[in-house]
Design a protein around this motif. Structure first.
Motif, PDB file in Angstrom:
ATOM      1  N   ALA A 152       0.719  -1.196  -0.099  1.00 39.93           N
ATOM      2  CA  ALA A 152       0.168   0.007   0.071  1.00 39.93           C
ATOM      3  C   ALA A 152       0.828   1.311  -0.080  1.00 39.93           C
ATOM      4  CB  ALA A 152      -0.991  -0.160   1.168  1.00 39.93           C
ATOM      5  N   ALA A 153       1.959   1.065   0.713  1.00 37.90           N
ATOM      6  CA  ALA A 153       2.770   2.650   0.885  1.00 37.90           C
ATOM      7  C   ALA A 153       3.397   2.702  -0.657  1.00 37.90           C
ATOM      8  CB  ALA A 153       3.775   2.233   1.934  1.00 37.90           C
ATOM      9  N   GLU A 154       3.673   1.571  -1.101  1.00 38.84           N
ATOM     10  CA  GLU A 154       4.582   1.726  -2.456  1.00 38.84           C
ATOM     11  C   GLU A 154       3.460   2.230  -3.381  1.00 38.84           C
ATOM     12  OE1 GLU A 154       8.255  -0.828  -3.497  1.00 38.84           O
ATOM     13  OE2 GLU A 154       6.683  -2.359  -2.877  1.00 38.84           O
ATOM     14  N   PHE A 155       2.314   1.520  -3.529  1.00 37.93           N
ATOM     15  CA  PHE A 155       1.284   2.050  -4.300  1.00 37.93           C
ATOM     16  C   PHE A 155       0.903   3.493  -4.384  1.00 37.93           C
ATOM     17  CE2 PHE A 155      -3.562   2.874  -4.562  1.00 37.93           C
ATOM     18  CZ  PHE A 155      -3.634   2.472  -5.758  1.00 37.93           C
ATOM     19  N   LEU A 156       0.916   4.093  -2.904  1.00 43.81           N
ATOM     20  CA  LEU A 156       0.695   5.422  -2.710  1.00 43.81           C
ATOM     21  C   LEU A 156       1.838   6.352  -3.156  1.00 43.81           C
ATOM     22  CD1 LEU A 156      -1.385   5.048   0.609  1.00 43.81           C
ATOM     23  CD2 LEU A 156      -2.353   6.154  -1.610  1.00 43.81           C
ATOM     24  N   MET A 157       3.149   5.825  -3.027  1.00 47.41           N
ATOM     25  CA  MET A 157       4.287   6.618  -3.477  1.00 47.41           C
ATOM     26  C   MET A 157       4.273   6.688  -4.984  1.00 47.41           C
ATOM     27  SD  MET A 157       7.040   5.570  -0.556  1.00 47.41           S
ATOM     28  CE  MET A 157       6.894   3.855  -0.964  1.00 47.41           C
ATOM     29  N   ASP A 158       3.827   5.563  -5.798  1.00 46.61           N
ATOM     30  CA  ASP A 158       3.948   5.579  -7.144  1.00 46.61           C
ATOM     31  C   ASP A 158       3.000   6.565  -7.600  1.00 46.61           C
ATOM     32  OD1 ASP A 158       6.006   4.052  -7.096  1.00 46.61           O
ATOM     33  OD2 ASP A 158       5.085   2.061  -7.472  1.00 46.61           O
ATOM     34  N   TRP A 159       1.963   6.548  -7.039  1.00 42.91           N
ATOM     35  CA  TRP A 159       0.672   7.330  -7.507  1.00 42.91           C
ATOM     36  C   TRP A 159       0.981   8.904  -7.029  1.00 42.91           C
ATOM     37  CZ3 TRP A 159      -2.441  10.915  -6.044  1.00 42.91           C
ATOM     38  CH2 TRP A 159      -3.643  11.231  -6.952  1.00 42.91           C
ATOM     39  N   LEU A 160       1.601   9.129  -6.041  1.00 41.88           N
ATOM     40  CA  LEU A 160       1.679  10.579  -5.774  1.00 41.88           C
ATOM     41  C   LEU A 160       2.793  11.308  -6.698  1.00 41.88           C
ATOM     42  CD1 LEU A 160       1.870  10.382  -1.949  1.00 41.88           C
ATOM     43  CD2 LEU A 160       0.374  12.039  -3.321  1.00 41.88           C
ATOM     44  N   LYS A 161       3.824  10.286  -6.907  1.00 45.61           N
ATOM     45  CA  LYS A 161       4.941  10.673  -7.908  1.00 45.61           C
ATOM     46  C   LYS A 161       4.250  10.794  -9.334  1.00 45.61           C
ATOM     47  CE  LYS A 161       9.514  11.464  -8.666  1.00 45.61           C
ATOM     48  NZ  LYS A 161       9.897  12.559  -8.076  1.00 45.61           N
ATOM     49  N   SER A 162       3.492  10.145  -9.798  1.00 48.86           N
ATOM     50  CA  SER A 162       2.999  10.078 -11.141  1.00 48.86           C
ATOM     51  C   SER A 162       1.813  10.861 -11.533  1.00 48.86           C
ATOM     52  CB  SER A 162       2.843   8.893 -11.765  1.00 48.86           C
ATOM     53  OG  SER A 162       4.033   8.208 -11.687  1.00 48.86           O
ATOM     54  N   ARG A 163       0.849  10.804 -10.428  1.00 51.45           N
ATOM     55  CA  ARG A 163      -0.508  11.483 -10.779  1.00 51.45           C
ATOM     56  C   ARG A 163      -0.987  12.494  -9.994  1.00 51.45           C
ATOM     57  NH1 ARG A 163       0.223   9.024 -14.782  1.00 51.45           N
ATOM     58  NH2 ARG A 163      -1.165   7.806 -15.842  1.00 51.45           N
ATOM     59  N   ALA A 164      -0.359  12.727  -8.435  1.00 51.92           N
ATOM     60  CA  ALA A 164      -0.954  13.802  -7.739  1.00 51.92           C
ATOM     61  C   ALA A 164      -0.828  14.908  -8.422  1.00 51.92           C
ATOM     62  CB  ALA A 164      -0.299  13.680  -6.477  1.00 51.92           C
ATOM     63  N   PRO A 165      -1.805  16.035  -8.542  1.00 51.95           N
ATOM     64  CA  PRO A 165      -1.768  17.318  -9.015  1.00 51.95           C
ATOM     65  C   PRO A 165      -0.780  18.190  -8.332  1.00 51.95           C
ATOM     66  CG  PRO A 165      -3.755  17.001  -8.021  1.00 51.95           C
ATOM     67  CD  PRO A 165      -3.131  15.856  -7.836  1.00 51.95           C
ATOM     68  N   PHE A 166       0.483  18.070  -8.355  1.00 49.75           N
ATOM     69  CA  PHE A 166       1.364  18.990  -7.772  1.00 49.75           C
ATOM     70  C   PHE A 166       2.481  19.396  -9.067  1.00 49.75           C
ATOM     71  CE2 PHE A 166       0.691  16.372  -4.018  1.00 49.75           C
ATOM     72  CZ  PHE A 166       0.234  17.409  -3.119  1.00 49.75           C
ATOM     73  N   TRP A 167       2.915  20.393  -8.993  1.00 46.54           N
ATOM     74  CA  TRP A 167       3.796  21.015  -9.846  1.00 46.54           C
ATOM     75  C   TRP A 167       5.048  21.451  -9.100  1.00 46.54           C
ATOM     76  CZ3 TRP A 167      -1.369  21.504 -10.113  1.00 46.54           C
ATOM     77  CH2 TRP A 167      -1.928  20.838 -11.169  1.00 46.54           C
ATOM     78  N   LYS A 168       6.322  20.922  -9.770  1.00 42.02           N
ATOM     79  CA  LYS A 168       7.380  21.297  -8.896  1.00 42.02           C
ATOM     80  C   LYS A 168       8.449  22.169  -9.893  1.00 42.02           C
ATOM     81  CE  LYS A 168       6.985  16.722  -6.624  1.00 42.02           C
ATOM     82  NZ  LYS A 168       7.716  15.552  -6.332  1.00 42.02           N
ATOM     83  N   ARG A 169       8.990  22.775  -9.066  1.00 46.47           N
ATOM     84  CA  ARG A 169      10.003  23.924  -9.973  1.00 46.47           C
ATOM     85  C   ARG A 169      11.373  23.581  -9.193  1.00 46.47           C
ATOM     86  NH1 ARG A 169      10.013  30.212 -11.258  1.00 46.47           N
ATOM     87  NH2 ARG A 169       9.663  30.238  -9.205  1.00 46.47           N
ATOM     88  N   GLU A 170      12.315  23.408  -9.795  1.00 41.74           N
ATOM     89  CA  GLU A 170      13.869  23.328  -9.297  1.00 41.74           C
ATOM     90  C   GLU A 170      14.533  24.656  -9.399  1.00 41.74           C
ATOM     91  OE1 GLU A 170      14.768  18.632  -9.839  1.00 41.74           O
ATOM     92  OE2 GLU A 170      15.632  19.955 -11.255  1.00 41.74           O
ATOM     93  N   LEU A 171      15.054  25.198  -8.100  1.00 42.52           N
ATOM     94  CA  LEU A 171      15.872  26.479  -8.346  1.00 42.52           C
ATOM     95  C   LEU A 171      17.119  26.076  -8.210  1.00 42.52           C
ATOM     96  CD1 LEU A 171      13.497  28.538  -5.621  1.00 42.52           C
ATOM     97  CD2 LEU A 171      13.457  28.078  -8.158  1.00 42.52           C
ATOM     98  N   ARG A 172      18.033  26.509  -8.883  1.00 38.35           N
ATOM     99  CA  ARG A 172      19.584  26.296  -9.165  1.00 38.35           C
ATOM    100  C   ARG A 172      20.262  27.829  -9.276  1.00 38.35           C
ATOM    101  NH1 ARG A 172      20.045  21.017  -9.958  1.00 38.35           N
ATOM    102  NH2 ARG A 172      18.191  19.928 -10.528  1.00 38.35           N
ATOM    103  N   ALA A 173      21.236  27.812  -8.930  1.00 43.44           N
ATOM    104  CA  ALA A 173      22.130  29.046  -8.988  1.00 43.44           C
ATOM    105  C   ALA A 173      21.953  29.573 -10.682  1.00 43.44           C
ATOM    106  CB  ALA A 173      23.741  28.795  -8.731  1.00 43.44           C
ATOM    107  N   ASP A 174      21.898  28.901 -11.514  1.00 42.38           N
ATOM    108  CA  ASP A 174      21.929  29.324 -12.863  1.00 42.38           C
ATOM    109  C   ASP A 174      20.445  29.396 -13.247  1.00 42.38           C
ATOM    110  OD1 ASP A 174      21.113  26.678 -12.889  1.00 42.38           O
ATOM    111  OD2 ASP A 174      22.219  25.851 -14.541  1.00 42.38           O
ATOM    112  N   GLY A 175      19.355  29.338 -12.417  1.00 38.68           N
ATOM    113  CA  GLY A 175      17.971  29.447 -12.786  1.00 38.68           C
ATOM    114  C   GLY A 175      17.113  28.668 -12.266  1.00 38.68           C
TER     115      GLY A 175
END
Length: 146
Positions: A105-128
């Motif tokens: 169940a934990a793996e199922f939820l982690m896989d689903w969160l990584k692929s389908r949960a409606p989050f948008w991630k932006r990485e911040l680095r020194a170059d942008g």
């Protein structure tokens, strides 16, 4: 079953202790905590979501995990907003009568969160900054639960 999406930091140890104390009848409790990696020069991560829609989508997946794996309890915590390297991003907790079901169940939820949960991630680095694109390996991991 509980879903919490918030900008506030959380203490994984305290969350696990509280969850375990309320997971009456469980023979196994599995937890996973995701943290912001500092690899590749990442200085911070920003996570955006649509309030209401995100919680409903995650709650639906938690309900599916409960039915599919016979969970006695489950919790998903996910942060949004700016996050520093090494800060916890999310946590999945699953309780079941037996360890196999709790791990699955934990793996199922982690896989689903990584692929389908409606989050948008932006990485911040020194170059942008750059939005994080979906990864084929995450999609493939989710496919095993079809």
């Amino acid at each position: 079953m509980e879903v919490r999406v918030a900008p506030d930091p959380f203490d994984p140890g305290a969350e696990l202790s509280a969850f375990t104390a309320r997971a009456a009848g469980a023979g196994a409790v599995v937890s996973f905590t995701g943290v912001v990696r500092g690899d590749g020069g990442l200085s911070a991560l920003e996570i955006e979501h649509y309030p209401g829609m995100t919680e409903a989508a995650i709650a639906s997946m938690v309900a599916e995990a409960k039915a599919r794996f016979g969970l006695t309890a489950a919790r998903v915590i996910h942060r949004h907003g700016p996050l520093a390297v090494n800060e916890p991003i999310m946590m999945v907790l699953a309780a079941a009568p037996h360890r196999g079901a709790a791990f699955a169940a934990a793996e199922f939820l982690m896989d689903w969160l990584k692929s389908r949960a409606p989050f948008w991630k932006r990485e911040l680095r020194a170059d942008g900054a750059a939005w994080v694109a979906a990864k084929d390996e995450d999609e493939a991991a989710l496919g095993r639960w079809a």
